[in-house]
Motif scaffolding. Sequence first.
Motif, PDB file in Angstrom:
ATOM      1  N   CYS A  97       1.106  -1.074   0.232  1.00 26.38           N
ATOM      2  CA  CYS A  97       0.448   0.081  -0.076  1.00 26.38           C
ATOM      3  C   CYS A  97       0.494   1.188   0.141  1.00 26.38           C
ATOM      4  O   CYS A  97       1.312   1.457   0.979  1.00 26.38           O
ATOM      5  CB  CYS A  97      -0.932  -0.428   1.063  1.00 26.38           C
ATOM      6  SG  CYS A  97      -2.146   1.709   1.003  1.00 26.38           S
ATOM      7  N   CYS A 118      -6.815   5.915   0.640  1.00 24.93           N
ATOM      8  CA  CYS A 118      -6.923   5.052  -0.053  1.00 24.93           C
ATOM      9  C   CYS A 118      -7.133   5.660  -1.957  1.00 24.93           C
ATOM     10  O   CYS A 118      -8.460   6.457  -1.848  1.00 24.93           O
ATOM     11  CB  CYS A 118      -8.527   3.755  -0.073  1.00 24.93           C
ATOM     12  SG  CYS A 118      -7.829   2.509  -0.671  1.00 24.93           S
ATOM     13  N   CYS A 121      -6.022   1.135  -5.739  1.00 23.71           N
ATOM     14  CA  CYS A 121      -4.905   0.429  -6.691  1.00 23.71           C
ATOM     15  C   CYS A 121      -5.303  -0.910  -6.372  1.00 23.71           C
ATOM     16  O   CYS A 121      -4.920  -1.746  -7.455  1.00 23.71           O
ATOM     17  CB  CYS A 121      -3.689   0.920  -6.740  1.00 23.71           C
ATOM     18  SG  CYS A 121      -2.494  -0.262  -4.937  1.00 23.71           S
ATOM     19  N   CYS A 124      -4.094  -4.377  -1.975  1.00 24.18           N
ATOM     20  CA  CYS A 124      -4.026  -4.862  -1.414  1.00 24.18           C
ATOM     21  C   CYS A 124      -4.722  -6.427  -0.914  1.00 24.18           C
ATOM     22  O   CYS A 124      -5.285  -7.237  -0.605  1.00 24.18           O
ATOM     23  CB  CYS A 124      -3.892  -3.899   0.308  1.00 24.18           C
ATOM     24  SG  CYS A 124      -6.242  -3.539  -0.718  1.00 24.18           S
TER      25      CYS A 124
END
Length: 139
Positions: A97, A118, A121, A124
């Motif tokens: 991250c 956040c 992307c 995670c």
Amino acid sequence: MNMQKKRYVLKFPSQSGDKPLSYHLVKDFDIRINILKAEVRPGKTGSLVLELEATSSNLKKGIAYLEENHVSCEPLNKKITWDHVRCIHCGNCTAVCFAGALEMDHQKWELQFDSEKCIVCELCVPACPLNLFEIDFRQ
Ligand code: SF4
Ligand code: SF4
């Protein structure tokens, strides 16, 4: 004044790098810009994840201006959800991250998820051995 904050994914052709697009968004449309993620390689198509804050009328004008300049603007209508109850706080997901949304609290040895940071992307999602992240598509 009723300000709105929205996130967008912008994709722009390589030649638009010469134009001061962000300057015009700020100056002409009074839009505040927060760059959450940038992938700009010389001579290639670039992409940005931006948070734009302005009145809804100025946001519309700013987006129209970008589109006139061949920049595609898609609202970021996804978010990541995390099943914190089942989390074993192994910390695996924090390594991928880069936005800093997932961090270990080393005092309590607990994972902290800051959804405001956040950028969706999705890195995670495969990084968690227990599959605790999901992509939530909002429209
Ligand atoms: S999608 Fe996951 S890895 Fe990407 S910024 Fe959000 S929390 Fe971090
Ligand atoms: S990888 Fe999964 S189990 Fe490990 S800390 Fe992250 S969310 Fe929790």
